[in-house]
Design an enzyme around this catalytic site. Structure first.
Site, short mmCIF file in Angstrom:
data_model
loop_
_atom_site.label_atom_id
_atom_site.label_comp_id
_atom_site.label_asym_id
_atom_site.label_seq_id
_atom_site.Cartn_x
_atom_site.Cartn_y
_atom_site.Cartn_z
N ASP A 162 0.82 -1.21 0.00
CA ASP A 162 0.00 0.00 0.00
C ASP A 162 0.86 1.26 0.00
O ASP A 162 0.46 2.29 -0.56
CB ASP A 162 -0.99 0.00 1.17
N GLU B 139 -9.79 -3.24 -6.09
CA GLU B 139 -9.67 -3.26 -4.63
C GLU B 139 -9.76 -4.70 -4.11
O GLU B 139 -9.00 -5.10 -3.22
CB GLU B 139 -10.74 -2.39 -3.97
C1 HMH Z 1 -5.37 0.02 -2.50
N1 HMH Z 1 -7.03 1.73 -2.06
C2 HMH Z 1 -5.80 1.26 -1.83
N2 HMH Z 1 -4.97 1.90 -1.02
C3 HMH Z 1 -5.34 3.04 -0.40
N3 HMH Z 1 -4.48 3.65 0.44
C4 HMH Z 1 -6.64 3.56 -0.62
C5 HMH Z 1 -7.46 2.86 -1.47
C6 HMH Z 1 -7.15 4.80 0.06
O1 HMH Z 1 -6.31 5.85 -0.02
#
Ligand code: HMH
Length: 220
Positions: free
Chosen positions: A47, A209
């Site tokens: 992330d 997602e």
């Molecule tokens: C994969 N989706 C993903 N990472 C994040 N940090 C967000 C959404 C929201 O900012």
């Protein structure tokens, strides 16, 4: 007005997909307290890479906003962009806490796919309406997913509460709601083909997602 907008209609129409993204086994395992910490560490590193790409995405949303819209949206998007600076620092601190070496992280397939999608928004042909709608749903999936982890009855491990509060807080929810109002206003004014493209992007985000959570939880 009090009228439900286009985005709410999509969420109802695509309820199943929306729930697969926001009640994913990975985030539900955080709430249950059964989360595999190696999966959490994998998510954290991936992330961080995603958020770096998200900065560039948001810059392209901001640019479209400046080109195509009045000034009132700009402050909200600019605020979001500014808060990503804080978020990157948070990732670095969190990575240290979990002994994740961010320099060694390389993007996994689903992350690469998602980042490629984000990069496509630098095309000037993609409208502000599609871009702001995409931005809204990306943030909302995290908001909804992590808010669930701090709702009543959670068994979220204390050391993960900070992460959940980052996206699950009432402030972040309000921010998502202001993005939703912007998206709904744009969609109400948009020609039918632009609204159709925005709905496709909405669905694509949900798919990406789900792929991102799958990637985080699978041990490979
Ligand atoms: C994969 N989706 C993903 N990472 C994040 N940090 C967000 C959404 C929201 O900012």
């Amino acid at each position: 007005g009090v009228e439900a907008g286009t985005t709410a209609a999509w969420m109802a129409r695509h309820r199943g997909m929306y729930e697969r993204a926001t009640r994913h086994p990975f985030t539900v395992s955080i709430r249950d307290g059964t989360v595999d910490l190696s999966a959490f560490r994998r998510w954290l590193g991936q992330d961080y890479m995603f958020v770096k790409e998200f900065v560039a995405f948001l810059a392209s949303v901001l640019l479209k906003c400046c080109r195509q819209s009045d000034g009132s949206d700009m402050e909200i998007i600019l605020g979001g962009l500014a808060s990503l600076s804080d978020e990157l620092s948070w990732f670095k601190k969190e990575a240290e806490k979990w002994s994740v070496n961010l320099a060694e992280v390389s993007p996994l397939k689903s992350n690469t796919e998602y980042c490629r999608f984000l990069q496509s928004f630098s095309e000037p042909e993609i409208s502000y309406t599609v871009a702001i709608t995409t931005f809204w749903i990306i943030e909302t999936v995290y908001q909804d997913s992590f808010a669930f982890c701090i709702e009543e009855g959670n068994k979220t491990p204390p050391e993960l509460l900070g992460t959940c509060q980052r996206w699950g807080s009432p402030e972040f929810k309000q921010y998502c709601q202001s993005l939703q109002r912007i998206a709904d206003r744009c969609l109400a004014e948009a020609p039918a083909d632009a609204a159709r493209s925005a709905e496709e992007a909405f669905l694509r985000v949900l798919e990406l997602e789900i792929g991102f959570w799958d990637m985080s939880s699978s041990r490979s």
